[in-house]
Design an enzyme around this catalytic site. Structure first.
Site, PDB file in Angstrom:
ATOM      1  N   GLN A   1      81.147  37.347  15.506  1.00 39.48           N
ATOM      2  CA  GLN A   1      81.284  37.778  14.123  1.00 39.48           C
ATOM      3  C   GLN A   1      82.286  36.896  13.398  1.00 39.48           C
ATOM      4  O   GLN A   1      83.346  36.576  13.924  1.00 39.48           O
ATOM      5  CB  GLN A   1      81.747  39.235  14.097  1.00 39.48           C
ATOM      6  CG  GLN A   1      81.458  39.966  12.807  1.00 39.48           C
ATOM      7  CD  GLN A   1      81.558  41.470  12.987  1.00 39.48           C
ATOM      8  OE1 GLN A   1      81.639  41.960  14.104  1.00 39.48           O
ATOM      9  NE2 GLN A   1      81.541  42.200  11.895  1.00 39.48           N
TER      10      GLN A   1
ATOM     11  N   SER B   1      83.887  37.017  21.746  1.00 40.70           N
ATOM     12  CA  SER B   1      83.707  38.429  21.392  1.00 40.70           C
ATOM     13  C   SER B   1      82.229  38.814  21.511  1.00 40.70           C
ATOM     14  O   SER B   1      81.666  38.800  22.599  1.00 40.70           O
ATOM     15  CB  SER B   1      84.259  38.687  19.985  1.00 40.70           C
ATOM     16  OG  SER B   1      84.258  40.059  19.681  1.00 40.70           O
ATOM     17  N   LEU B   2      81.577  39.109  20.389  1.00 43.57           N
ATOM     18  CA  LEU B   2      80.154  39.443  20.401  1.00 43.57           C
ATOM     19  C   LEU B   2      79.334  38.376  21.114  1.00 43.57           C
ATOM     20  O   LEU B   2      78.331  38.675  21.778  1.00 43.57           O
ATOM     21  CB  LEU B   2      79.662  39.603  18.964  1.00 43.57           C
ATOM     22  CG  LEU B   2      78.143  39.693  18.792  1.00 43.57           C
ATOM     23  CD1 LEU B   2      77.648  41.061  19.222  1.00 43.57           C
ATOM     24  CD2 LEU B   2      77.737  39.380  17.369  1.00 43.57           C
TER      25      LEU B   2
ATOM     26  N   ARG C   1      77.095  48.981  19.628  1.00 44.82           N
ATOM     27  CA  ARG C   1      78.486  48.512  19.619  1.00 44.82           C
ATOM     28  C   ARG C   1      79.031  48.470  18.194  1.00 44.82           C
ATOM     29  O   ARG C   1      80.159  48.915  17.916  1.00 44.82           O
ATOM     30  CB  ARG C   1      78.550  47.126  20.262  1.00 44.82           C
ATOM     31  CG  ARG C   1      79.923  46.471  20.362  1.00 44.82           C
ATOM     32  CD  ARG C   1      79.761  45.119  21.049  1.00 44.82           C
ATOM     33  NE  ARG C   1      81.008  44.416  21.316  1.00 44.82           N
ATOM     34  CZ  ARG C   1      81.571  43.530  20.509  1.00 44.82           C
ATOM     35  NH1 ARG C   1      80.970  43.235  19.356  1.00 44.82           N
ATOM     36  NH2 ARG C   1      82.689  42.927  20.836  1.00 44.82           N
TER      37      ARG C   1
ATOM     38  N   HIS D   1      89.420  44.551  19.163  1.00 45.98           N
ATOM     39  CA  HIS D   1      90.192  44.066  20.309  1.00 45.98           C
ATOM     40  C   HIS D   1      91.640  44.570  20.315  1.00 45.98           C
ATOM     41  O   HIS D   1      92.572  43.819  20.606  1.00 45.98           O
ATOM     42  CB  HIS D   1      90.135  42.538  20.374  1.00 45.98           C
ATOM     43  CG  HIS D   1      88.733  42.011  20.299  1.00 45.98           C
ATOM     44  ND1 HIS D   1      87.791  42.331  21.249  1.00 45.98           N
ATOM     45  CD2 HIS D   1      88.111  41.245  19.368  1.00 45.98           C
ATOM     46  CE1 HIS D   1      86.637  41.754  20.910  1.00 45.98           C
ATOM     47  NE2 HIS D   1      86.807  41.101  19.783  1.00 45.98           N
TER      48      HIS D   1
ATOM     49  N   GLN E   1      86.651  44.634  26.843  1.00 44.85           N
ATOM     50  CA  GLN E   1      86.659  43.640  25.772  1.00 44.85           C
ATOM     51  C   GLN E   1      86.906  44.280  24.407  1.00 44.85           C
ATOM     52  O   GLN E   1      87.522  43.681  23.531  1.00 44.85           O
ATOM     53  CB  GLN E   1      85.331  42.875  25.757  1.00 44.85           C
ATOM     54  CG  GLN E   1      85.300  41.683  24.827  1.00 44.85           C
ATOM     55  CD  GLN E   1      83.957  41.506  24.154  1.00 44.85           C
ATOM     56  OE1 GLN E   1      83.476  42.379  23.446  1.00 44.85           O
ATOM     57  NE2 GLN E   1      83.341  40.358  24.404  1.00 44.85           N
TER      58      GLN E   1
END
Length: 312
Positions: free
Chosen positions: A10, A90-91, A115, A202, A251
Site C-alpha cells: 500500500q 507489508s501487503l 485484512r 504495524h 505482521q
C-alpha cells in the site's frame, strides 16, 4: 546471477498505474479473474477511477495484490528466469506467497480483502495515524516513541516501518504521532511528516485485527513456498505452514524490517533486485540500503522484456 524479486504494498498505487502493460493480455486477464471473484471492476477503477476510490484501503490492498501477481505472471509468460528469493513490503508479502505457490491467487484475494476490512475496523477514523521520520538513526526514533508513550495518557507510539537508513515510519494514536513529529524535529530529524493514512498499521493498535486474521487464516490452505521468502517481521525464511501463518498475524502489529530484509539478500549473494509491481518506491529504498545493489523496476511491459535478458 543471483537476483530477487520484491513486491510493493500500500502506498505504491496510482490511477493509471497499469497503462504500461496493456499489450500483455495476461495482465488484463489477471484483473478480470480477480474482478469476477470479488464482484468489482478493478480494471476500470485503476484506469478511469478516482484517486479517492483507489486509496480506500479496502480497494488498495486487493488492487496491489492483483497488480503484482499480474506482472509476475507476465514475467513468467515472457520466459523470465526464476528468482532466488522473494519478499514483499507489508501487503506485498501476500503477493510473494502467491508467486511462490504457497497461496492460491483466489485465497490471497479474499484474505487481503478481509485484512483491509479488519484493519479499517480496528481503529476509529481520526484516532490513529502514521508519520515518516527522515534523517534520524533508528535508535533515536525508537527513543522518541518510548518517550512519547511514557508521557502520554494511555496513548501509544511505535516504529512501524524500518524502511532504510534514515527513514522510519512511526504509528499509533494520532495525538501521540503528532507529538512524535515535533519531538523528532527537536532531535535533529531532517523531515517529519504526517502520512495520508487513517490506519495505523504495524503497531499494537492492530491487535484486534490480528486476532481476527488469525481465525481467518485457519480456513486457508497454505503450502511450503517453492521460492524462498524473507518475511517482514524478522527478515527470515519460515519453513512450515503454521509458522508462516503466525508470521502473517504478527505482521499486522509488528514493524516492517525492510532494511534488514534487503541486507539479508546481500548477505546471501544477491546482486540484483527487481521491483515486481507498478512504481519505484521499493527501488528507491533498496538503493539507500545498499548502493552496490542493481535495482530494476517493472514499470511497463518494455521494462519486463528488457529484464528477461538481464536476469538470468
Amino acid at each position: 546471477m543471483k537476483f530477487a524479486f520484491v513486491f510493493p504494498g500500500q502506498g505504491s498505487q496510482s490511477v493509471g498505474m497499469m497503462n504500461g502493460y496493456t499489450d500483455l493480455p495476461i495482465v488484463r486477464d489477471t484483473f478480470s479473474e480477480a474482478s469476477d471473484l470479488l464482484g468489482q471492476d478493478f480494471w476500470t477503477m485503476v484506469n478511469d477511477g478516482s484517486s479517492d476510490d483507489l486509496n480506500l484501503t479496502i480497494n488498495t490492498q486487493p488492487l496491489m495484490l492483483m497488480a503484482g501477481v499480474a506482472i509476475f505472471r507476465a514475467w513468467t509468460n515472457l520466459g523470465g528466469s526464476r528468482p532466488m528469493f522473494l519478499a514483499g513490503h507489508s501487503l506485498g508479502e501476500y503477493t510473494a506467497l502467491v508467486a511462490s505457490e504457497a497461496l492460491t491467487f483466489a485465497d490471497a484475494l479474499t484474505l487481503v480483502r478481509f485484512r483491509a476490512q479488519v484493519m479499517q475496523q480496528a481503529v476509529p477514523t481520526d484516532v490513529g495515524a502514521m508519520a515518516a521520520i527522515l534523517g534520524l538513526d533508528d535508535d533515536i526514533v525508537e527513543a522518541v516513541c518510548v518517550e512519547i508513550t511514557n508521557s502520554s495518557n494511555g496513548e501509544s507510539l511505535e516504529p512501524a516501518n524500518f524502511n532504510s537508513p534514515g527513514q522510519v515510519v512511526i504509528a499509533g494514536h494520532k495525538n501521540a504521532v503528532l507529538q512524535g513529529i515535533e519531538l523528532a524535529k527537536t532531535r535533529g530529524a531532517k523531515r517529519a511528516v504526517l502520512l495520508p493514512m487513517s490506519i495505523p498499521s504495524h503497531c499494537t493498535l492492530m491487535h484486534s485485527a490480528a486476532q481476527k486474521m488469525q481465525q481467518q487464516l485457519k480456513q486457508i490452505k497454505l503450502q511450503i513456498p517453492t521460492i524462498p521468502i524473507l518475511h517482514n517481521v524478522d527478515a527470515r525464511q519460515h519453513y512450515d505452514v503454521s509458522s508462516i501463518k503466525d508470521i502473517l498475524v504478527k505482521q499486522l502489529y509488528s514493524p516492517i524490517r525492510w532494511a534488514s530484509t534487503i541486507q539479508c539478500f546481500v548477505t546471501e549473494g544477491i546482486t540484483h533486485i527487481a521491483e515486481c509491481g507498478p512504481g519505484k518506491v521499493l527501488a528507491g529504498l533498496n538503493k539507500r540500503i545498499d548502493g552496490n545493489l542493481q535495482s530494476l523496476t517493472f514499470i511497463d511491459s518494455e521494462a519486463i522484456r528488457n529484464a528477461t535478458t538481464i536476469l538470468r
